[in-house]
Motif scaffolding. Structure first.
Motif, PDB file in Angstrom:
ATOM      1  N   HIS A 270       0.875  -1.074   0.083  1.00 39.49           N
ATOM      2  CA  HIS A 270       0.145   0.022   0.048  1.00 39.49           C
ATOM      3  C   HIS A 270       0.832   1.289  -0.156  1.00 39.49           C
ATOM      4  O   HIS A 270       0.236   2.469   0.074  1.00 39.49           O
ATOM      5  CB  HIS A 270      -1.233  -0.036   1.303  1.00 39.49           C
ATOM      6  CG  HIS A 270      -0.262   0.013   2.510  1.00 39.49           C
ATOM      7  ND1 HIS A 270      -0.347  -1.383   3.198  1.00 39.49           N
ATOM      8  CD2 HIS A 270       0.357   0.704   3.297  1.00 39.49           C
ATOM      9  CE1 HIS A 270       0.437  -1.244   4.377  1.00 39.49           C
ATOM     10  NE2 HIS A 270       0.669   0.160   4.245  1.00 39.49           N
ATOM     11  N   ASP A 288      -3.388  -4.051  -0.202  1.00 40.65           N
ATOM     12  CA  ASP A 288      -3.081  -3.344   0.910  1.00 40.65           C
ATOM     13  C   ASP A 288      -2.232  -3.660   1.977  1.00 40.65           C
ATOM     14  O   ASP A 288      -2.085  -3.728   3.078  1.00 40.65           O
ATOM     15  CB  ASP A 288      -4.489  -3.176   1.540  1.00 40.65           C
ATOM     16  CG  ASP A 288      -4.615  -1.648   2.088  1.00 40.65           C
ATOM     17  OD1 ASP A 288      -3.523  -0.804   2.271  1.00 40.65           O
ATOM     18  OD2 ASP A 288      -5.641  -1.312   2.599  1.00 40.65           O
ATOM     19  N   CYS A 290      -1.834  -6.948   2.678  1.00 36.43           N
ATOM     20  CA  CYS A 290      -2.509  -7.646   3.474  1.00 36.43           C
ATOM     21  C   CYS A 290      -1.914  -9.309   3.924  1.00 36.43           C
ATOM     22  O   CYS A 290      -2.493  -9.920   3.108  1.00 36.43           O
ATOM     23  CB  CYS A 290      -3.953  -8.023   2.893  1.00 36.43           C
ATOM     24  SG  CYS A 290      -5.160  -8.832   3.595  1.00 36.43           S
ATOM     25  N   ARG A 300     -10.193  -8.324   0.528  1.00 38.25           N
ATOM     26  CA  ARG A 300      -9.764  -6.935   0.179  1.00 38.25           C
ATOM     27  C   ARG A 300      -9.801  -6.748  -1.127  1.00 38.25           C
ATOM     28  O   ARG A 300     -10.100  -5.715  -1.411  1.00 38.25           O
ATOM     29  CB  ARG A 300      -8.006  -7.114   0.817  1.00 38.25           C
ATOM     30  CG  ARG A 300      -7.458  -5.876   0.666  1.00 38.25           C
ATOM     31  CD  ARG A 300      -8.205  -4.627   1.689  1.00 38.25           C
ATOM     32  NE  ARG A 300      -7.897  -3.417   1.068  1.00 38.25           N
ATOM     33  CZ  ARG A 300      -8.489  -2.344   1.229  1.00 38.25           C
ATOM     34  NH1 ARG A 300      -9.621  -2.347   1.764  1.00 38.25           N
ATOM     35  NH2 ARG A 300      -8.135  -1.071   0.666  1.00 38.25           N
ATOM     36  N   GLN A 303     -13.500  -5.585  -1.556  1.00 33.82           N
ATOM     37  CA  GLN A 303     -13.727  -4.386  -1.321  1.00 33.82           C
ATOM     38  C   GLN A 303     -12.907  -3.187  -2.205  1.00 33.82           C
ATOM     39  O   GLN A 303     -13.677  -2.317  -2.471  1.00 33.82           O
ATOM     40  CB  GLN A 303     -13.149  -4.057   0.151  1.00 33.82           C
ATOM     41  CG  GLN A 303     -13.877  -4.931   1.035  1.00 33.82           C
ATOM     42  CD  GLN A 303     -13.370  -4.797   2.328  1.00 33.82           C
ATOM     43  OE1 GLN A 303     -12.283  -4.017   2.670  1.00 33.82           O
ATOM     44  NE2 GLN A 303     -13.977  -5.137   3.384  1.00 33.82           N
ATOM     45  N   ALA A 326     -11.914   1.895   3.560  1.00 31.07           N
ATOM     46  CA  ALA A 326     -11.018   3.111   3.512  1.00 31.07           C
ATOM     47  C   ALA A 326     -10.294   3.575   2.486  1.00 31.07           C
ATOM     48  O   ALA A 326      -9.273   3.024   1.926  1.00 31.07           O
ATOM     49  CB  ALA A 326      -9.809   2.298   4.616  1.00 31.07           C
TER      50      ALA A 326
END
Lengths: 336, 90
Positions: A270, A288, A290, A300, A303, A326
């Motif tokens: 990210h 991200d 993750c 993720r 989203q 986010a």
């Protein structure tokens, strides 16, 4: 759907089994991964074993081709959802992914070149990198032992590369000055003189390819923005990129001249999304950073793609399921 | 910047203030929302260098020595606040 800006990271963004949770689950991603791994031949087989077993990637010869494959496959996943890139920004090995996404190089040529380049860089003198929480001018006086500024990421982040000795001496100087630093997971002295000779050796391989003028705005970390057409088709420009400093701050600054685009970091981490936010861009990253269970990577990605397909969450109703995902916004109330 | 107004406690507001001073305020994310305390830092828009800057300031301004592995070990505000509370009690 609004066009998006694809942000393609370089070494340092990788983690073990990065994006493996999407493999055999996300069809466009899987097809693109298989295509690149197959093009890599026997090296592709080794990389697949490393990737699927979740082992740590140790050398440039492992990190660069696998990162290239994952970033390319994530870009294809974004396109598969009907999203159109309005601009493509690449840094470090991400520049070769950007070359494919903007039509500068056919995929097969880019895969051949990323392998040649990674093998050459893996033979270069040992080195590494540090990220420092300060702007380049505030860092240069603390460089020791031949360390150089490898990347100007923004007013709050500069990457320094060099030999282990140079990095150790630089760390001490930074600590005395009270500057915060952290190790970047880069297995070579990239974007500095340690890899200059290795890059020179790859020039004939790059000259064997034909480079086309980008069909989509291309923003290059090496150029610090949009390279002129004659530079974009110059094999030397591409071959020497791993030894040139990354001017990410300047490239992100020029992104605004292309238009108000939603930024999508199409890589495992990210870091680019966070820097894009500091430039006033709205940015999301597909995975991200993750590091976790495969289902977390899938969730993720879902989203992030929702954000890109549905547009700005603030323009949606509050009860849209992923309305509170986010989005990264610039500090200080700025907006695109 | 002034020290915490409640010197006996290091609160979520103190932590978010240090983060925003280091790396800016992520808009579009409601930092007042109940679940912020359990949201991973990276989803709040803060990278590991920003977190290291915060631990550096905790050391200089609050005298708190936190291990270097804190960025990996404390992925959320709640986890970091717990580590800070233990360090302050020690």
């Amino acid at each position: 759907m609004p066009p998006v800006a694809l942000l393609l990271p370089g070494a340092g963004a990788q983690y073990p089994a990065m994006a493996y949770g999407l493999y055999r689950y996300e069809p466009a991603f899987t097809t693109a991964m298989d295509t690149v791994l197959e093009m890599l031949g026997s090296a592709g087989e080794r990389l697949y074993r490393l990737w699927s077993s979740g082992e740590r990637l140790r050398t440039v010869a492992e990190v660069h081709p696998l990162l290239f494959a994952v970033c390319h496959a994530l870009s294809e996943t974004v396109r598969d959802r009907g999203l159109r890139p309005g601009a493509v920004l690449g840094q470090s090995v991400g520049e070769l992914v950007a070359a494919v996404q903007t039509g500068v190089l056919p995929l097969s040529d880019a895969v051949r070149l990323v392998a040649v380049q990674a093998d050459a860089l893996a033979e270069a003198p040992a080195g590494g990198a540090l990220a420092v929480a300060a702007a380049p001018p505030a860092v240069t006086s603390f460089l020791r032992g031949g360390a150089v500024v490898a990347a100007s990421n923004g007013p709050g982040q500069t990457v320094v590369s060099g030999s282990e000795f140079a990095l150790a001496a630089t760390r001490r100087a930074l600590e005395v000055a009270g500057l915060t630093w952290m190790r970047v997971q880069v297995p070579a002295g990239l974007h500095g003189p340690l890899v200059a000779e290795a890059c020179r050796e790859t020039l004939p391989a790059f000259q064997a390819s034909v480079f086309a003028v980008p069909h989509t705005p291309l923003l290059s970390g090496t150029a610090g923005g949009r390279p002129e057409p004659e530079r974009a088709v110059d094999p030397e420009f591409w071959a020497l990129q791993p030894s040139r400093p990354v001017l990410l701050d300047a490239a992100l600054g020029q992104l605004a001249t292309v238009g108000a685009l939603l930024c999508a970091e199409v890589g495992p981490g990210h870091g680019l999304a966070v820097q894009a936010r500091r430039h006033g861009h709205r940015a999301v990253s597909l995975l991200d950073g993750c590091v976790g269970a495969p289902h977390e990577e899938r969730e993720r990605l879902r989203q992030a793609l929702d954000c890109l397909v549905l547009g700005d969450p603030e323009e949606r109703t509050a009860d849209t399921p992923s309305a509170r995902v986010a989005w990264l916004r610039p500090p200080g109330g700025g907006s695109v | 910047m002034a020290m915490s107004e409640s010197p006996d406690r290091f609160t979520l507001a103190d932590l978010l203030r240090l983060l925003s001073e280091s790396a800016g305020i992520p808009e579009g994310i409601d930092l007042e929302a109940e679940d912020v305390v359990d949201t991973p830092f990276y989803r709040l828009g803060y990278d590991s260098l920003a977190l290291l800057q915060v631990t550096g300031r905790l050391k200089r301004e609050y005298g708190l020595l936190l291990p270097d592995t804190i960025v990996a070990d404390a992925p959320t505000p709640r986890a970091l606040l717990t580590v800070i509370a233990h360090a302050r009690a020690a």
